[in-house]
Design a protein around this motif. Structure first.
Motif, PDB file in Angstrom:
ATOM      1  N   GLU A 269       0.736  -1.176  -0.058  1.00 38.52           N
ATOM      2  CA  GLU A 269      -0.156  -0.045  -0.022  1.00 38.52           C
ATOM      3  C   GLU A 269       0.889   1.350   0.036  1.00 38.52           C
ATOM      4  O   GLU A 269       0.488   2.344  -0.732  1.00 38.52           O
ATOM      5  CB  GLU A 269      -0.959  -0.066   1.138  1.00 38.52           C
ATOM      6  CG  GLU A 269      -1.832   1.191   0.985  1.00 38.52           C
ATOM      7  CD  GLU A 269      -2.922   1.266   2.462  1.00 38.52           C
ATOM      8  OE1 GLU A 269      -4.105   1.516   2.337  1.00 38.52           O
ATOM      9  OE2 GLU A 269      -2.608   0.330   3.533  1.00 38.52           O
ATOM     10  N   SER A 270       1.902   1.309   0.875  1.00 31.09           N
ATOM     11  CA  SER A 270       2.859   2.349   1.014  1.00 31.09           C
ATOM     12  C   SER A 270       3.386   2.566  -0.384  1.00 31.09           C
ATOM     13  O   SER A 270       3.484   3.719  -0.903  1.00 31.09           O
ATOM     14  CB  SER A 270       3.528   2.139   1.732  1.00 31.09           C
ATOM     15  OG  SER A 270       4.756   3.349   2.094  1.00 31.09           O
ATOM     16  N   ASP A 271       4.072   1.725  -0.903  1.00 30.84           N
ATOM     17  CA  ASP A 271       4.789   1.701  -2.331  1.00 30.84           C
ATOM     18  C   ASP A 271       3.884   2.191  -3.328  1.00 30.84           C
ATOM     19  O   ASP A 271       4.270   3.272  -4.427  1.00 30.84           O
ATOM     20  CB  ASP A 271       5.395   0.459  -2.876  1.00 30.84           C
ATOM     21  CG  ASP A 271       6.407  -0.189  -1.813  1.00 30.84           C
ATOM     22  OD1 ASP A 271       6.918   0.828  -1.183  1.00 30.84           O
ATOM     23  OD2 ASP A 271       6.863  -1.233  -2.038  1.00 30.84           O
ATOM     24  N   ILE A 272       2.631   1.722  -3.443  1.00 30.08           N
ATOM     25  CA  ILE A 272       1.722   2.124  -4.476  1.00 30.08           C
ATOM     26  C   ILE A 272       1.146   3.567  -4.350  1.00 30.08           C
ATOM     27  O   ILE A 272       1.210   4.552  -5.188  1.00 30.08           O
ATOM     28  CB  ILE A 272       0.303   1.359  -4.485  1.00 30.08           C
ATOM     29  CG1 ILE A 272       0.583  -0.013  -4.876  1.00 30.08           C
ATOM     30  CG2 ILE A 272      -0.744   2.056  -5.178  1.00 30.08           C
ATOM     31  CD1 ILE A 272      -0.499  -1.006  -4.812  1.00 30.08           C
ATOM     32  N   LEU A 273       0.909   4.023  -3.204  1.00 25.86           N
ATOM     33  CA  LEU A 273       0.539   5.463  -2.837  1.00 25.86           C
ATOM     34  C   LEU A 273       1.800   6.508  -3.134  1.00 25.86           C
ATOM     35  O   LEU A 273       1.443   7.500  -3.664  1.00 25.86           O
ATOM     36  CB  LEU A 273       0.172   5.755  -1.341  1.00 25.86           C
ATOM     37  CG  LEU A 273      -0.965   5.004  -1.115  1.00 25.86           C
ATOM     38  CD1 LEU A 273      -1.465   5.193   0.615  1.00 25.86           C
ATOM     39  CD2 LEU A 273      -2.304   5.578  -1.915  1.00 25.86           C
TER      40      LEU A 273
END
Length: 448
Positions: A269-273
């Motif tokens: 989730e962090s990488d995508i955002l």
């Protein structure tokens, strides 16, 4: 279809003073070897045994060569689709009456009956048994009142059903519904019968074969959804007396495993955002509405500027389970929003090129646009079909559950979640939590 059945459809009203013939026996009704006048006195077993048999009208006609009465083909037509004795008997009584009229009018199963056919239908090609001609109601000689009605084709009947549904279903639902019906009609044109055949030629066997075709080319879920839509439309035709029974209801629903997107890990989730911050600010905010407001992607697509009450921190969204759903807007979202004060309140919040603008596209097309945009992100991170925009909603609800359960009981946790997720019942929420594997036990290694 025999010429007798074609003529039966032409006979409608009452007949008086018809000359009797002696070269045939009066038509009778076979009712499974029971007396229907004593139906209620029969045991349940006797009733079931009788109704399991074919009921029909039968008669005999004198063979012109031998002079003997010869039993003719039983006339069932659609009688045995009726499952109650009352309905089946009434249907056959109507056929019996019409057969009697035709025999009195001179019908002879040993002749071509061209004169009688022309009297009822005008000049028609006797080879084409699907032809039915529209004429006005007329009184023919010997006081026989006849109505000749054209039978709708399958395509005409289904188009009537679609028109009936257009004001009942939402725009997106109708689009999916219409698509399934039109695909069935297209398939039918390559089948034994075509969509231009009479609606009475449509059978359970035909619909079952189409559903088997859908199952072979897609998934059980799609097959079941197609069955539901066909059943819904056929029911419209039954309600409007264009078909006698909805036999789609008796076709079994197959067990289907629902498709669920996986939840993202904290790192995913962090990488995508972080990727979206740099490469696609519009898709980033779109995604954050799913994460922080727990909206479904289709609900985000419906949002217009006027749906956001920033002062009251309220969001008005058209949901799948009721007309309008009111949700709070978390401060985290408010802090991310651009200035809407000068924007047209009737414009969509998300468009391909900017926040707040016109977008002339169907709802499904708007959703598909963002799904395709996110597909680029998935490909960048090597994510398969198990992940999608919907995964962010699952992830957020899972994270909320884990935080609540730290200090609350399971029931208190679920009660809190219901207020946020918008589930209508505790049972629905519990099923959803099971499906996304939100409520996992703690490590139990020390117990082993």
């Amino acid at each position: 279809m025999s010429k007798l059945l074609l003529l039966l459809r032409a006979v409608h009203d009452t007949v008086h003073d018809l000359p009797m013939k002696t070269n045939y026996s009066e038509p009778k009704i076979f009712t499974g070897k029971v007396d229907v006048s004593k139906w209620n006195k029969l045991s349940k077993q006797e009733q079931n045994e009788a109704i399991s048999k074919d009921w029909y009208v039968y008669y005999s006609f004198r063979n012109p060569e031998t002079g003997k009465l010869v039993r003719q083909t039983n006339i069932k037509y659609e009688a045995n689709r009726y499952k109650t004795a009352k309905d089946r008997f009434e249907y056959l009584k109507n056929i019996q009456f019409k057969v009697s009229i035709l025999l009195k009018k001179g019908y002879n199963p040993f002749l071509d009956n061209a004169e009688l056919t022309n009297k009822y239908f005008g000049k028609v090609n006797p080879v084409n048994t699907n032809i039915e001609v529209i004429t006005e109601k007329e009184i023919i000689p010997e006081q026989v009142s006849v109505v000749v009605k054209k039978e709708l084709t399958i395509r005409e009947a289904f188009e009537f059903g679609l028109k009936n549904k257009i004001n009942v279903l939402g725009k997106a639902s109708y689009s999916n519904y219409q698509g399934r019906i039109k695909r069935f009609l297209a398939w039918l044109d390559n089948y034994e019968i075509t969509s231009s055949s009479g609606i009475s030629t449509l059978s359970k066997k035909t619909l079952n074969e189409y559903l088997n075709f859908i199952l072979e080319t897609s998934r059980a879920t799609n097959r079941n959804n197609t069955r539901a839509d066909l059943s819904s439309l056929v029911q419209v035709l039954v309600d409007n007396e264009l078909m006698s029974t909805n036999f789609v209801k008796s076709i079994s629903i197959l067990k289907a495993t629902p498709e669920r997107n996986k939840t993202y890990s904290v790192k995913q989730e962090s990488d995508i955002l972080n990727y979206l911050k740099v490469n696609d600010p519009i898709l980033l905010l779109y995604t954050q509405f799913i994460i922080y407001n727990l909206l479904r992607p289709i609900e985000v697509n419906r949002l217009k500027i006027d749906d956001l009450d920033l002062e009251g921190k309220k969001l008005f969204v058209k949901a799948k389970n009721k007309a309008v759903k009111v949700k709070i807007i978390p401060q985290k979202i408010i802090d991310l929003l651009p200035d809407f004060s000068q924007m047209n309140k009737n414009h969509y919040l998300f468009t391909p090129t900017k926040f707040g603008g016109e977008w002339e596209a169907e709802e499904n097309n708007r959703r598909d646009y963002f799904s395709k945009k996110f597909k680029v992100v998935k490909d960048h991170f090597g994510l398969n079909d198990d992940y999608g925009l919907y995964s962010f909603r699952h992830t957020s609800i899972t994270n909320l559950y884990k935080e609540f359960i730290k200090t609350l009981t399971p029931n208190e946790t679920k009660s809190k979640l219901m207020e946020i997720t918008g589930h209508q019942t505790m049972q629905a929420l519990e099923k959803y939590l099971r499906d996304i594997d939100a409520a996992l036990p703690e490590d139990y290694s020390h117990l082993l």
